[in-house]
Write a protein that holds these residues in place. Structure first.
Motif, short mmCIF file in Angstrom:
data_model
loop_
_atom_site.label_atom_id
_atom_site.label_comp_id
_atom_site.label_asym_id
_atom_site.label_seq_id
_atom_site.Cartn_x
_atom_site.Cartn_y
_atom_site.Cartn_z
N UNK A 232 2.48 -6.64 12.64
CA UNK A 232 2.72 -6.76 11.22
C UNK A 232 2.36 -5.61 9.89
N UNK A 233 1.61 -4.36 9.89
CA UNK A 233 1.05 -3.62 10.11
C UNK A 233 2.19 -2.39 9.11
N UNK A 234 2.50 -2.34 10.90
CA UNK A 234 3.23 -1.12 11.30
C UNK A 234 4.75 -1.57 10.86
N UNK A 235 4.97 -2.48 11.39
CA UNK A 235 6.53 -3.24 10.26
C UNK A 235 6.78 -2.38 8.82
N UNK A 236 5.21 -3.17 8.33
CA UNK A 236 5.14 -2.97 6.67
C UNK A 236 5.44 -1.62 6.50
N UNK A 237 4.93 -0.66 7.12
CA UNK A 237 5.29 1.03 7.11
C UNK A 237 6.46 1.44 6.55
N UNK A 238 7.10 1.21 7.60
CA UNK A 238 9.17 1.08 7.97
C UNK A 238 9.78 0.31 6.46
N UNK A 239 9.52 -1.07 5.88
CA UNK A 239 9.87 -1.21 4.83
C UNK A 239 9.85 -0.48 3.66
N UNK A 240 8.61 -0.04 4.07
CA UNK A 240 7.85 0.82 2.63
C UNK A 240 9.16 1.81 2.71
N UNK A 241 9.65 2.26 3.44
CA UNK A 241 10.45 3.39 3.62
C UNK A 241 11.41 3.51 2.40
N UNK A 242 12.43 2.01 2.14
CA UNK A 242 13.70 1.76 2.21
C UNK A 242 13.21 1.59 0.66
N UNK A 243 12.08 1.77 -0.01
CA UNK A 243 11.74 1.25 -1.76
C UNK A 243 10.64 2.34 -2.13
N UNK A 244 10.20 3.13 -1.58
CA UNK A 244 9.34 4.71 -1.35
C UNK A 244 10.68 5.14 -3.01
N UNK A 245 10.06 5.33 -3.94
CA UNK A 245 10.78 6.30 -5.44
C UNK A 245 10.83 5.34 -6.19
N UNK A 246 11.44 3.74 -4.95
CA UNK A 246 11.57 3.29 -6.73
C UNK A 246 10.50 2.53 -7.98
N UNK A 247 8.95 2.72 -7.30
CA UNK A 247 8.95 2.44 -8.23
C UNK A 247 7.56 3.62 -8.79
N UNK B 190 0.69 -0.97 0.02
CA UNK B 190 -0.29 -0.20 0.30
C UNK B 190 1.00 1.02 0.32
N UNK B 191 1.65 0.74 0.53
CA UNK B 191 2.80 2.09 1.22
C UNK B 191 3.19 2.35 -0.98
N UNK B 192 3.94 1.70 -0.85
CA UNK B 192 4.61 1.44 -2.07
C UNK B 192 4.08 2.14 -2.59
N UNK B 193 2.77 1.22 -3.21
CA UNK B 193 1.57 2.16 -4.45
C UNK B 193 1.46 3.73 -4.20
N UNK B 194 1.88 4.14 -2.50
CA UNK B 194 1.77 5.67 -2.70
C UNK B 194 -0.02 5.59 -2.14
N UNK B 195 -1.18 4.54 -1.58
CA UNK B 195 -2.01 4.92 -1.03
C UNK B 195 -2.44 5.02 0.52
N UNK B 196 -1.20 4.36 0.98
CA UNK B 196 -0.94 5.07 2.36
C UNK B 196 0.79 5.12 2.57
N UNK B 197 0.35 6.67 3.48
CA UNK B 197 1.54 7.59 4.22
C UNK B 197 1.81 7.56 5.48
N UNK B 198 2.87 6.50 6.10
CA UNK B 198 2.88 6.96 7.46
C UNK B 198 3.71 7.45 8.09
N UNK B 199 4.13 8.87 8.64
CA UNK B 199 4.68 9.65 9.44
C UNK B 199 5.78 8.51 9.74
N UNK B 200 6.94 8.45 9.50
CA UNK B 200 8.15 7.46 9.32
C UNK B 200 8.36 7.56 10.70
#
Lengths: 417, 342
Positions: A289-304, A244-254
């Motif tokens: 897991x939902x929370x940790x996923x948001x953190x994983x996403x910060x690594x790949x944001x901007x890749x797609x 969701x975060x990689x697709x830009x649908x969710x943006x959680x403050x890191x």
């Protein structure tokens, strides 16, 4: 007549001296090339010297009205673009104009106007070693070319050799990029907090909750099922938010996410000491897991940069995360299950959970309140010796097991009851 | 009574002997620069003061520098031409405090060179020492960060002062003419920058030269004005492939830029550059020879983890040995960012 002549001389002098102050008969065209995972940006800076300006303006100001109209700016950018070629691994890429700025014509007539054009091109998915070629043939008869690669912002991109033609009109850059799967694996291997959460959550999994205490061993089959359910739930949770975060649908403050992750460790550590949510571990694992996923996403944001790249990126990264997770479970869980059957597991479990609580508290203080974290370096040092920790766990398990075996073997000879 | 008077006299003379010396010793470089900056500000009229002072975080003013004449890239602040002799002296005193003796001399030679250029070009009003500008970002302070700028055509000094630190990056030194006569003496403001580079190049063996010498032409500065925050991929010969003597020569060459700032700041900077020396690269493009007593026509670049130096002769004026642009940067700490962010 004399006066007119004098004025002309002054004018001419003024013209030549002013022209002498900067690049005269050259059209400096500097390209800086930024390589990202699936995008190449070309920053082009064009500075026509005064003596070549008429030649350059002839191409820009096509209606010769002395004004560079917006339509003429865009047409010129198109002309420049058609004089550039960019390819990766031999495949020509389409350059898209993303920024355009023209100086005042008056500045250009003084020889210092800088035309800025930024182009971007999507790079098709590929892996490993790649080769970029860039050529600029714009107004070659008057051009002075500069071409350089910028140091990549993404640490997964490594630049290799650069080669250029003498006049720098042709530029070749070798580079390599770490695969998404590998990045995902590295993220878990280096993400101490993610690991700690998972391991601590698994600590009480092989046990039966009896009211407000953990009781004995739940049996091999039940323990394994529970472990798998917890790990799967965590995976489902973090995959959802990662996508969701990689697709830009969710943006959680890191900042908030980082604090929540520390809290998730504390919660599961408390649960490992005394049951807080017995039987609902999978649900909690999915939630955190939902929370940790948001953190994983910060690594790949901007890749797609388009849906296809996003899907590939998330998929690859997630596969890496799961692979590493499974690898860690494979080397730790057997020892946990083995120890869980013995009484020594209670103090070990409490000690482990207590240590995790301290680490979590340190992170909470640091991330939420900006406090100094004295346990941070200790945790990092311990985490960097992962294999050693696993070996220690294995030795304890083996030691306990051999002792139990030894005791049961000598039991018949010992008469004490 | 007499004894008391004698004792008083003795104490007074002792105090007179010791006081100035103690004061000089207690004065840190930053305290000295702050004192001289405040002394300069005290000479200004309120309207002048308003024009010379900027907010410390004024990013536009920070980046308002260039190798180009002030007519093309307008500078802000106060120009030397509009100051009284006393005010000009105060500016120079402040600069002398912020720079090393050689650094100050280099700056004076660049400014004087522009005056020579003005005369060579029939009193061209575009050049000359009146067209150098001074500005101060923030308030001179021994603790809080502030910045001192001085520059014009072919010169841009950006000195960020944060406590005991003095950061000179990014700065631009350039010269045209690169060689001129003054009072019967030949002056080459950036002469050592060429001579030391050739000495280093000539000390390289053929294998080292093959790496150092790029097989393409570099016609201009790559990271000149307007290129803040960019880091290009380094090329050329890495200092790990140099012997101890060559490494020392490389550091000595770098010191032509890092040594412009006052000695204690320069020493701290040199320690940092020495620490990053293994990852420092030396690249050369162009002719490998030069006429005796003249600068070369080749471009060279020195790049390290916290360093970019470029030396780019310009064909303008018909003689590239007489027209030189150079840039000095620290990609990690331009404008003292490393010290002021957080």
């Amino acid at each position: 007549m004399k006066r007119v002549l004098a004025a002309t001389v002054v004018l001419l002098l003024g013209a030549t001296t002013s022209a002498d102050a900067h690049q005269l008969d050259e059209y400096v065209q500097a390209s800086k090339i930024a390589v990202a995972r699936d995008l190449v940006r070309v920053e082009l800076r064009l500075t026509p010297g005064v003596r070549v300006l008429p030649r350059v303006l002839g191409v820009i100001d096509t209606d010769r009205d002395g004004v560079i109209a917006p339509a003429e700016q865009r047409a010129y950018a198109d002309r420049v673009r058609s004089d550039l070629t960019l390819a990766v691994d031999g495949r020509p890429l389409t350059l898209r104009l993303v920024a355009l700025a023209f100086p005042d014509l008056a500045d250009m007539q003084e020889g210092l106007g800088e035309i800025r054009m930024d182009f971007e091109a999507v790079v098709p998915a590929g892996r490993g070693d790649r080769r970029l070629t860039f050529e600029n043939h714009h107004l070659g008869d008057v051009a002075v070319y500069l071409a350089n690669a910028l140091v990549p912002e993404d640490s997964a991109i490594h630049l290799g050799a650069q080669r250029r033609s003498w006049e720098q009109s042709s530029f070749v850059l070798d580079y390599s990029q770490t695969s998404m799967v590998r990045l995902g694996m590295r993220h878990i291997a280096e993400g101490t907090d993610h690991l700690l959460f998972l391991l601590v959550l698994l600590l009480p999994a092989p046990l039966v909750a009896a009211g407000r205490r953990w009781d004995g061993y739940a049996g091999a089959r039940r323990s394994t099922t529970r472990l798998l359910r917890i790990v799967s739930a965590f995976t489902v949770g973090h995959s959802l938010t990662l996508a969701a975060a990689a697709g830009g649908w969710v943006r959680a403050p890191s900042g908030v996410v980082e604090v929540l992750i520390a809290i998730s460790i504390l919660v599961s550590a408390v649960h490992a000491i005394r049951p807080v949510f017995p039987g609902r571990e999978a649900l909690v694992a999915a939630g955190f897991g939902l929370v940790h996923g948001c953190a994983f996403a910060t690594t790949i944001v901007g890749y797609g940069i388009d849906p296809w790249h996003t899907v590939l990126t998330v998929l690859g990264f997630n596969v890496g995360i799961e692979l590493m997770q499974v690898a860690i479970l494979v080397v730790t869980v057997p020892w946990l299950l083995s120890l869980a059957r013995r009484p020594v597991y209670a103090p070990l479990r409490v000690a482990g959970a207590a240590a995790a609580s301290v680490a979590a508290l340190g992170w909470i203080g640091e991330r939420a309140f900006g406090l100094a974290n004295p346990v941070g370096p200790v945790v990092d040092a311990a985490a960097s010796h992962g294999p050693l920790l696993v070996a220690a766990l294995a030795s304890v398990a083996l030691l306990v097991e051999s002792r139990v075996r030894f005791v049961s073997r000598i039991q018949p000879f010992v008469t004490r009851r | 009574m007499m004894r008391q008077a004698m004792r008083g006299l003795l104490l007074a003379s002792l105090a007179m002997l010791c006081a100035p010396r103690a004061a000089v010793q207690a004065q840190s470089p930053t305290a000295r620069i702050v004192r001289d900056a405040n002394a300069f500000l005290a000479t200004l009229q309120p309207a002048q003061k308003q024009r010379v002072l900027f907010a410390f975080d004024d990013d536009k003013q920070r980046a308002r520098w260039s190798n180009l004449p002030t007519r093309f890239v307008a500078r802000a602040g106060l120009s030397m031409g509009e100051l009284t002799p006393a005010q000009r002296t105060a500016v120079m005193t402040m600069l002398a405090s912020a720079l090393s003796p050689r650094g100050f001399e280099k700056v004076q030679q660049i400014v004087e060179g522009d005056e020579v250029l003005k005369k060579q070009e029939h009193d061209n009003p575009m050049f000359g020492k009146d067209l150098f500008y001074v500005s101060i970002l923030g308030a001179p302070s021994e603790t809080a960060p502030w910045m001192l700028q001085f520059g014009g055509h072919h010169l841009a000094l950006n000195i960020t002062i944060v406590g005991a630190h003095g950061v000179l990056t990014p700065s631009l030194t350039a010269a045209q003419p690169a060689r001129y006569e003054e009072n019967g003496k030949i002056v080459r403001p950036l002469g050592a920058e060429s001579d030391k580079a050739f000495a280093l190049l000539n000390s390289l063996d053929s294998a080292q030269r093959a790496q150092a010498i790029l097989n393409y032409r570099v016609a201009d500065l790559v990271l000149g004005p307007g290129q803040d925050g960019k880091t290009i991929q380094p090329e050329g010969l890495k200092a790990t492939a140099m012997n101890a003597k060559q490494r020392a020569m490389l550091l000595d060459l770098i010191a032509e830029w890092s040594g412009i700032v006052h000695e204690s700041a320069a020493a701290a900077r040199m320690a940092e550059l020495r620490a990053g020396l293994d990852d420092t690269w030396f690249a050369w493009s162009g002719s490998t020879t030069h006429a005796e007593g003249r600068s070369g026509t080749a471009y060279y670049r020195i790049q390290g983890p916290a360093l970019v130096i470029e030396y780019a002769p310009q064909p303008l004026g018909g003689d590239p040995t007489n027209h030189i642009h150079t840039i000095y940067r620290d990609p990690t700490n331009d404008y003292g960012r490393k010290l002021t962010s957080k």
